[in-house]
Write an enzyme that holds these catalytic residues in place. Structure first.
Site, mmCIF file in Angstrom:
data_model
loop_
_atom_site.group_PDB
_atom_site.id
_atom_site.type_symbol
_atom_site.label_atom_id
_atom_site.label_comp_id
_atom_site.label_asym_id
_atom_site.label_seq_id
_atom_site.Cartn_x
_atom_site.Cartn_y
_atom_site.Cartn_z
ATOM 1 N N SER A 74 -3.168 -1.542 -7.541
ATOM 2 C CA SER A 74 -2.084 -1.202 -8.452
ATOM 3 C C SER A 74 -1.229 -2.417 -8.748
ATOM 4 C CB SER A 74 -1.210 -0.105 -7.824
ATOM 5 O OG SER A 74 -0.012 0.081 -8.539
ATOM 6 N N TYR A 134 3.671 2.416 -1.113
ATOM 7 C CA TYR A 134 2.559 2.428 -2.062
ATOM 8 C C TYR A 134 2.074 0.999 -2.352
ATOM 9 C CZ TYR A 134 0.109 3.633 -6.441
ATOM 10 O OH TYR A 134 -0.832 3.802 -7.429
ATOM 11 N N LYS A 153 -1.625 -0.462 -1.632
ATOM 12 C CA LYS A 153 -2.454 -0.938 -2.739
ATOM 13 C C LYS A 153 -2.809 -2.408 -2.600
ATOM 14 C CE LYS A 153 -3.209 2.791 -4.955
ATOM 15 N NZ LYS A 153 -4.563 3.388 -4.793
#
Length: 293
Positions: free
Chosen positions: A142, A155, A159
């Site tokens: 991401s 997150y 990622k």
């Protein structure tokens, strides 16, 4: 050149909706049999949709953080269809909050799904892919991991970890023709609701990402590629190291580093490295040249 997946067997996680569902439909449309893995019952709806379109798909309601359950899915796929050629790790979750306010439980929950969920699926299929000497794996990274997004320390960390996993599996899988890549998608999905503006969301259909992902799992796919994809646009993302500088022992000081930080940061002649030890070789070579060795 036409890319086909006839007689290929694929596993797609997070396949109940959004990106995963788009990937599964696209693979089936080109001949693959697809196992759809999701924590919700929506994988069943997606499998029925594929079946109604003439494809072959099976749904598994599984939590990818449960390795035994993931192993069971892979065992069923191998028993029923004989092999696993393709894995697309797409399952994900979000628990956004600033780092100051985030609980460790929320941090671990995101890391468990994105990182360990991908590890579990890769680990479960790895022996079969090695034995058949063929495999195509896509991990989902991401922009949050590459560049950072406010409130997504959990997150973003998970990622960014996809890149380390990709690099190692690429090297270990190379001799078995297992190619491992990462997609960095931008798409309007349920997970991104409220994070994208309405005008942006309308332009970022999950279906517009699928062509890039199908290329990354095709027979002629590259390996260790980070592919940015969204809205019909595709770009390759590189991690590079600048040429930098080499200081003599008498010059070694933080002041010297500060004084020449512009040179250190100059991207002219920046290079990509093939593996971690290449960094040590690069730095040692520079030191030897400085000494006239």
């Amino acid at each position: 050149m036409t890319i086909t997946f006839a007689n290929r067997i694929a596993i797609v996680t997070g396949a109940g909706r959004g990106l995963g569902r788009s990937y599964a439909r696209a693979l089936s449309a080109r001949g693959a049999r697809v196992a759809l893995v999701d924590l919700s019952d929506e994988a069943g709806d997606a499998a029925r949709e594929i079946g109604e379109a003439g494809g072959i798909a099976r749904a598994y309601r599984v939590d990818v953080t449960d390795f035994a359950a993931v192993e069971s899915v892979v065992a069923n796929v191998l028993a029923d269809w004989g092999r696993v050629d393709i894995v697309i790790n797409n399952a994900g979750n979000l628990r956004d909050r600033t780092f100051a306010k985030m609980t460790l439980d929320d941090f671990r929950a995101v890391v468990e799904v994105h990182l360990m969920g991908s590890v579990h699926v890769c680990k479960a299929v790895w022996p079969a892919m090695c034995a058949q000497r063929y495999g195509r794996i896509v991990l989902t990274t991401s922009s949050s991991g590459m560049y950072g997004i406010f409130g997504q320390s959990n997150y973003g960390a998970a990622k960014a970890a996809m890149l380390g996993l990709m690099n190692a599996l690429h090297l270990e899988g190379e001799r078995h023709d297992i190619r491992v890549n990462a997609v960095m998608p931008s798409a309007a999905t349920r997970m991104t609701e409220g994070l994208l503006g309405a005008d942006t969301a309308r332009l970022l259909s999950p279906d517009a990402v699928a062509p890039g992902v199908l290329f990354l799992v095709s027979e002629g796919a590259p390996s260790r590629v980070i592919l940015s994809a969204g809205g019909g646009s595709f770009a390759r993302v590189y991690v590079v190291e600048t040429r930098g500088i080499s200081l003599a022992e008498a010059e070694l000081s933080p002041e010297a580093v500060a004084a020449r930080f512009g040179e250190i940061s100059d991207v002219v002649d920046a290079v990509t490295l093939s593996q971690g030890f290449d960094q040590a070789d690069k730095l040692a070579t520079a030191a030897m040249r400085r000494r006239g060795g």
